[in-house]
Scaffold this motif. Sequence first.
Motif, PDB file in Angstrom:
ATOM      1  N   VAL B  20       0.827  -1.210   0.000  1.00  0.00           N
ATOM      2  CA  VAL B  20       0.000   0.000   0.000  1.00  0.00           C
ATOM      3  C   VAL B  20       0.858   1.256   0.000  1.00  0.00           C
ATOM      4  CG1 VAL B  20      -1.691   1.308   1.321  1.00  0.00           C
ATOM      5  CG2 VAL B  20      -1.950  -1.139   1.069  1.00  0.00           C
ATOM      6  N   VAL B  21       1.930   1.230   0.793  1.00  0.00           N
ATOM      7  CA  VAL B  21       2.792   2.405   0.878  1.00  0.00           C
ATOM      8  C   VAL B  21       3.486   2.657  -0.470  1.00  0.00           C
ATOM      9  CG1 VAL B  21       4.901   3.253   1.951  1.00  0.00           C
ATOM     10  CG2 VAL B  21       3.081   2.340   3.359  1.00  0.00           C
ATOM     11  N   THR B  22       3.878   1.586  -1.133  1.00  0.00           N
ATOM     12  CA  THR B  22       4.491   1.730  -2.449  1.00  0.00           C
ATOM     13  C   THR B  22       3.489   2.287  -3.454  1.00  0.00           C
ATOM     14  OG1 THR B  22       5.813  -0.200  -1.922  1.00  0.00           O
ATOM     15  CG2 THR B  22       5.822   0.514  -4.212  1.00  0.00           C
ATOM     16  N   LEU B  56      15.361  20.779  -2.968  1.00  0.00           N
ATOM     17  CA  LEU B  56      14.666  20.866  -1.676  1.00  0.00           C
ATOM     18  C   LEU B  56      13.709  19.688  -1.499  1.00  0.00           C
ATOM     19  CD1 LEU B  56      14.298  22.857   0.766  1.00  0.00           C
ATOM     20  CD2 LEU B  56      12.308  23.721  -0.446  1.00  0.00           C
ATOM     21  N   TYR B  57      12.968  19.350  -2.566  1.00  0.00           N
ATOM     22  CA  TYR B  57      12.002  18.267  -2.481  1.00  0.00           C
ATOM     23  C   TYR B  57      12.621  16.917  -2.848  1.00  0.00           C
ATOM     24  CZ  TYR B  57       8.076  21.250  -1.417  1.00  0.00           C
ATOM     25  OH  TYR B  57       7.212  22.099  -0.786  1.00  0.00           O
ATOM     26  N   GLY B  58      13.915  16.904  -3.118  1.00  0.00           N
ATOM     27  CA  GLY B  58      14.606  15.648  -3.418  1.00  0.00           C
ATOM     28  C   GLY B  58      14.257  15.066  -4.769  1.00  0.00           C
ATOM     29  N   TYR B  67      12.349   6.896  -3.385  1.00  0.00           N
ATOM     30  CA  TYR B  67      11.466   5.938  -2.722  1.00  0.00           C
ATOM     31  C   TYR B  67      11.942   5.663  -1.302  1.00  0.00           C
ATOM     32  CZ  TYR B  67       9.052   1.529  -1.799  1.00  0.00           C
ATOM     33  OH  TYR B  67       8.293   0.541  -1.237  1.00  0.00           O
ATOM     34  N   ILE B  68      13.265   5.479  -1.162  1.00  0.00           N
ATOM     35  CA  ILE B  68      13.819   5.225   0.173  1.00  0.00           C
ATOM     36  C   ILE B  68      13.575   6.430   1.083  1.00  0.00           C
ATOM     37  CG2 ILE B  68      15.954   4.767   1.460  1.00  0.00           C
ATOM     38  CD1 ILE B  68      15.108   2.396  -0.179  1.00  0.00           C
ATOM     39  N   ASP B  69      13.815   7.627   0.543  1.00  0.00           N
ATOM     40  CA  ASP B  69      13.574   8.843   1.322  1.00  0.00           C
ATOM     41  C   ASP B  69      12.116   8.940   1.747  1.00  0.00           C
ATOM     42  OD1 ASP B  69      16.156   9.496   1.020  1.00  0.00           O
ATOM     43  OD2 ASP B  69      15.848  11.066  -0.504  1.00  0.00           O
ATOM     44  N   TYR B  70      11.250   8.571   0.791  1.00  0.00           N
ATOM     45  CA  TYR B  70       9.807   8.616   1.058  1.00  0.00           C
ATOM     46  C   TYR B  70       9.457   7.674   2.196  1.00  0.00           C
ATOM     47  CZ  TYR B  70       5.082   6.732   0.277  1.00  0.00           C
ATOM     48  OH  TYR B  70       3.817   6.234   0.438  1.00  0.00           O
ATOM     49  N   THR B  75       7.641   6.925   7.704  1.00  0.00           N
ATOM     50  CA  THR B  75       7.693   6.222   8.986  1.00  0.00           C
ATOM     51  C   THR B  75       8.028   7.160  10.136  1.00  0.00           C
ATOM     52  OG1 THR B  75       9.846   5.493   8.223  1.00  0.00           O
ATOM     53  CG2 THR B  75       8.111   3.842   8.272  1.00  0.00           C
ATOM     54  N   THR B  76       8.631   8.332   9.808  1.00  0.00           N
ATOM     55  CA  THR B  76       8.911   9.282  10.891  1.00  0.00           C
ATOM     56  C   THR B  76       7.868  10.397  10.937  1.00  0.00           C
ATOM     57  OG1 THR B  76      10.370  10.434   9.378  1.00  0.00           O
ATOM     58  CG2 THR B  76      11.405   8.914  10.914  1.00  0.00           C
TER      59      THR B  76
END
Lengths: 300, 323
Positions: B20-22, B56-58, B67-70, B75-76
Amino acid sequence: MVETQDVQNLRQREKELKKKKIYNNVKLFFSNKRAVFGVLLLGLFIAMSALGPIFYEYDHFKYFLGPRIGMPTEEFKLGFDEMGRDVFGAVIYGTRASLAIGLSVTLIVVLIGSTLGIVSGYFGGITDIIIMRITEVVSIIPTIPLILTLSVIIGQSFSNIIIILGVTSWTGTCKLVRSQTLSIKQRNYVERAKSIGASDAYIMVKHILPNVFPLIFSNIILTVQGAIMSESTLAFLGVGDPNIPTWGQLLRSAREQGAITTGSWWLFIPAGICLVGLASSFVFIGYGFDEINNPKLRRR
Amino acid sequence: MSIRFILNRLFYTFIMFIFVVTLNFALFRLMPGDPLTMVSKEVASSPEGRATLEHLYGLDKPMFQQYIDYLKSMTTFDFGISFHYKQPVINILGDKIKNSLILGIAAVPLGIAIGIIGGIIASSRHGKKTDVIITTSSMIIYAIPTFWFAMILLMIFGVKLGWVPINSMVTPGANFLNNMEYIKDLLHHLIVPVISYSVAIFGSYLLIMRGAMIDVFTEDYVLTARAKGLKEKQVIMRHVVPNALLPISTTVIYSLAIIFTGAFSIEVLFSWPGMGKLMVESVNRRDYPIMQASNYLIAVAVILANFIMDVVYGYLDPRIRIG
């Protein structure tokens, strides 16, 4: 091959039994007052959508046919909207839009739901696990946020709304079809077909599908109602095709025009009544079929 | 309850979460329009400005890194800055969730309770007049759009009779001397939304509960209970209701889990500043960070609820965890 007299007799008997079963079910359905009322109500709306536009002599898209939010008159029984358009015409044409949405969404739902459900239930194993996990995920994601997101991506035209509603509401049908397939595939005639070398595809189409279909009929009818209701909610939230006005859109613009505070009832009462009428006709019919398939639900 | 069953469900929950997150990541890469111009038209129009914003937005990083940053930021709970409010998304969501919860906690349990009790009454008079009246009326209510019902209530009680305020959560611009005044005003604003929200819910619960009860009534153990000479009331309360509640329990947990997402049409109709209204507005404003964050929170909530449902169901109904 010449069939013996016995086989012919058996076939004859089978046909008679089938006829009798259908007759009994029809009788059962029409002994349910709610279901009969639902059929009559639905007939009324179908007549309205088919014949209404023939007898309707104005152009419901024409601006300033009357005053802005004009009161109902002798000629225009439901008054005018904020652009001076005839509300009566919009309500008549809204029937077509709602029926079109309800039926097309249901078609998509039945196609996706029964294909995945039959394949999942028939093959079992890893196929079943994968399909059911996907179904589970789609079914637990709340529909409205998902629909809102999809509507931004693919756009809000009439056909896109139908596609979005279709691809987000098939999970219930899929689960139901799967569970019925599981029980039907145990039956003798499926075993027999397999033993004489029928292919999986043949069995699924010729033996399972026709037997699953009657059992999911009430679910299909209720899907039509669900689609009509979801569309009206979406339209009320502002997701919809402005070129094809639906009852939900009428209710939305009524709210935007402050029809509640000004007391312009003609902007939202007729459209709402039609919506409830059409939706409840499907509910009555759907639950009527439910009582045929589920004898426990019948009156004791 | 076996550890294996729980671990198994936990594994599926994790797979679902990733899926779902993907999806939530992918969907927002498919969104139309240039998100940078939505952040700031002036800055995005110059090449240097664009580069700064992309950095700024990567967005200048490769897709996989994005995707990893997302995943990290989700999660934080670091959802970025809203395009519209120019504020961190998390600050905005907090308030809206609170407002949706106020409405939901007042309405959802009420609707569920009425539905379940109505279902019990209707099924125990199966086929009699009471049943016909209750069932038919809840079928009609089931077919009434919530917002239309609320519009009628507003017209009658808000406009014609003037008993209740017609929108928002508290009187706009009012100064409250103390908390009691505030709560009184809030409750006054709550009446019509809560009535329409709970009415929207109870129809379907009533029909499900009635069906489940009727199903249980034909079980052998009910016959046994009757044969023992138990009074009908005891049969219903001790034997039928608990077993009929079993299938409905998952639906209840699910409804409670998504309370915070708000009631979309009701919040829009009453200008209730909750999550539902925010999400609809964000769609119209193309405020992607807010949409993505709300989708994520909803996904987490329903996946957690799904896990709890599985475990509770397995606990209540041993057939599930063994079979």
